[in-house]
Design a protein around this motif. Structure first.
Motif, short mmCIF file in Angstrom:
data_model
loop_
_atom_site.label_atom_id
_atom_site.label_comp_id
_atom_site.label_asym_id
_atom_site.label_seq_id
_atom_site.Cartn_x
_atom_site.Cartn_y
_atom_site.Cartn_z
N ILE A 158 -2.85 -15.12 8.40
CA ILE A 158 -3.88 -14.45 8.18
C ILE A 158 -4.21 -13.28 7.92
O ILE A 158 -3.06 -12.90 8.79
CB ILE A 158 -4.71 -14.90 9.54
N PRO A 159 -5.12 -11.72 7.78
CA PRO A 159 -5.04 -11.23 8.18
C PRO A 159 -4.91 -10.26 9.63
O PRO A 159 -5.31 -10.81 10.39
CB PRO A 159 -6.39 -10.49 7.33
N THR A 179 -4.97 -12.84 0.50
CA THR A 179 -3.83 -13.50 1.62
C THR A 179 -4.10 -14.38 1.23
O THR A 179 -4.64 -15.55 0.46
CB THR A 179 -5.72 -14.00 3.01
N HIS A 189 -11.10 -17.42 6.60
CA HIS A 189 -11.22 -17.23 5.57
C HIS A 189 -12.63 -17.41 4.45
O HIS A 189 -12.76 -16.43 3.05
CB HIS A 189 -10.71 -17.71 4.61
N CYS A 198 -10.42 -10.86 4.05
CA CYS A 198 -9.41 -11.20 3.81
C CYS A 198 -8.66 -11.25 2.17
O CYS A 198 -8.46 -11.91 1.71
CB CYS A 198 -9.55 -12.65 4.25
N VAL A 201 -8.50 -14.85 -1.16
CA VAL A 201 -7.21 -15.70 -0.64
C VAL A 201 -7.53 -16.89 -1.02
O VAL A 201 -7.81 -18.09 -2.56
CB VAL A 201 -8.82 -16.05 0.62
#
Length: 511
Positions: A158-159, A179, A189, A198, A201
């Motif tokens: 997760i950021p 991410t 996301h 993000c 992803v």
């Protein structure tokens, strides 16, 4: 699939109960991140800085450090606080034994900020799925330094600064290029606006047994090309048009011939055996010349006039003598349209796709949808969904999953909540999300195209659920294929329809 933070914790514990251990999970997670970085960037002699928090996310970062050092990178690890979990402590010890000594941010803040600024690749391993709230203190300082750096930024899971279960960012957060999350998407996301924050992803496997997820009901599933390929019908060599149904489309009105033409074109190009356009005579020449393959049931009276019982009866009869029907694209909200829509919904014995003006008409009395005798698919954009739910558009957008589910609960219909990352909610409680598509699709007519595709799939025998899911996915893929030629600003529904054959060819190659 998409899991909440708590569901992911349950799955991880299940994996441990099935024979994995926490250290193995962490080793696999860090190795997966290193593998994805290795695939994308040349690492030899590159300055890689890994910023680690005190929990298991930081432990993942310690593993990444070992792996990237072995790849020839010049690795520095910055520790914001000493590790506190057993697994993170073990991985910190392994990393130190491997020759990497972490730099304490609190003791050497200026030096750490300089290292972050000078790096080529930054790995954010500060917070994990458990973070909620806002960032303060040294964490806020570190995140600001990360964002100010020109390095490539990769967030682990997760950021940092975003909550895994929320679409609403609060305070400062890392803005990564990539991410890398584990085993499943998390809500942040895919739901906007957090989904735009993000970067790209990537869902990486960390070796958890499939049984780890038994008993969990994902909040959503991401629709794959393979899923769509599995439900698309194969055609026998002795097929004829009758095998693929008749799709009736009650669409268009004076001034809105385009909506009708786009829906009709999409239905024809998506494989319906017969497309019957139910249209007023005021737009007959436009629609019929736009798609020679469609047949037309012409309403002789101008639909701007007051109710015409004879024409309404004709339309209802045409719908019920078809395999399925689409109603609403460009029909307007005249007294005649209102009367006709209500009568179709009350009296139809075939599956219906309800879109656009028909939804606006029914928003005055949504109970008509729940009282319908046939299967219903509704395809609202956020403003239409807000009308049906009697809430604001902002409320819909702030909880798209909940809004789609509530619409299905309220109406009994399959809900296709359009927008960036369209959500499909089914009456059985399952929800799906399509992550393809692009901003160029935010233009008039793309919804009409989608509705035409759904009704075409219904006519060919796909279930209502499969018709909705497949159409949304293929519609988005058509947009992504067409935009490569047109660019975002010039993309039109006509371009997307023209690219449907290439999309179908790709999907059928997966069968």
């Amino acid at each position: 699939m998409v899991l909440t933070s708590n569901q992911m914790r349950i799955a991880e514990q299940a994996a441990v109960d099935l024979g994995m251990n926490w250290l193995r999970l962490m080793e696999n997670a860090g190795s997966a991140v290193a593998k994805e970085i290795r695939k994308r960037y040349k690492l030899k002699d590159k300055k890689v800085v890994i910023v680690c928090g005190k929990g298991n996310n930081g432990g993942d970062g310690y593993v990444v450090a070992r792996k990237l050092l072995d790849d020839g990178a010049n690795v520095r690890v910055i520790s914001l606080e000493a590790p506190t979990t057993h697994s993170a402590k073990e991985m910190a010890s392994k990393m130190i034994n491997h020759g990497i000594k972490p730099i304490d941010f609190q003791s050497y803040e200026n030096l750490c900020v300089q290292h972050i600024s000078d790096s080529d690749i930054l790995v954010d391993a500060i917070f994990g799925i458990g973070f909620m709230g806002e960032v303060f203190g040294i964490y806020k300082t570190a995140i600001a330094a990360i964002n100010n750096s020109k390095a490539v930024k990769i967030s682990v899971d997760i950021p940092s600064g975003l909550s895994g279960d929320s679409n609403k960012p609060e305070g400062v957060f890392v803005a990564p290029d990539i991410t890398i999350t584990f085993a499943a998407y998390k809500p942040c996301h895919l739901l906007y606006p957090s989904g735009t924050l993000c970067g790209k992803v990537i869902v990486a496997s960390i070796g958890m047994p499939e049984q780890s997820f038994d008993g969990l009901q994902p909040i959503m599933r991401v629709v794959s090309e393979e899923q769509v390929a599995d439900v698309m019908p194969l055609r026998k060599v002795d097929s004829h048009k009758g095998n693929f149904g008749t799709a009736a489309l009650y669409v268009g009105s004076k001034g809105y011939a385009g909506a009708a033409a786009i829906a009709v074109n999409a239905a024809v190009k998506s494989g319906a055996g017969i497309v019957n356009a139910i249209i007023p005579n005021s737009i007959y020449s436009i629609v019929s010349s736009s798609r020679y393959e469609a047949v037309c049931t012409v309403i002789e009276a101008d639909d701007e006039k007051a109710q015409n019982f004879e024409n309404t009866a004709k339309i209802v009869d045409t719908v019920n003598n078809s395999t399925c029907a689409l109603i609403g694209c460009g029909i307007g909200i005249s007294a005649f349209s209102k009367y006709t829509v209500e009568n179709i919904v009350k009296n139809s014995n075939v599956p219906l796709v309800i879109d656009a003006d028909a939804l606006n008409i029914l928003s005055k009395n949504p109970s008509l949808i729940s009282e319908a005798k046939s299967d219903i698919i509704i395809t609202p954009h956020p403003k239409e969904a807000a009308r049906l739910l009697n809430i604001t558009t902002n409320e819909v957008q702030s909880d798209r999953i909940g809004s789609a589910a509530l619409l299905t609960e309220k109406t009994g219909a399959i809900t296709v909540l359009k927008g960036a990352n369209t959500i499909i909610a089914l009456p059985n409680g399952k929800k799906y999300i399509v992550t393809d598509g692009n901003p160029g699709m935010a233009t008039a007519g793309t919804g009409d195209m989608l509705a035409g595709m759904i009704v075409a799939f219904l006519s060919q025998g796909l279930s209502p659920a499969d018709s909705a899911i497949a159409a949304v996915k293929l519609h988005a893929l058509a947009g992504d294929t067409a935009v490569l030629e047109t660019g975002v600003l010039s993309l039109t529904p006509t371009d997307m329809i023209d690219h449907l054959p290439a999309v179908f060819k790709k999907i059928y190659s997966l069968k």
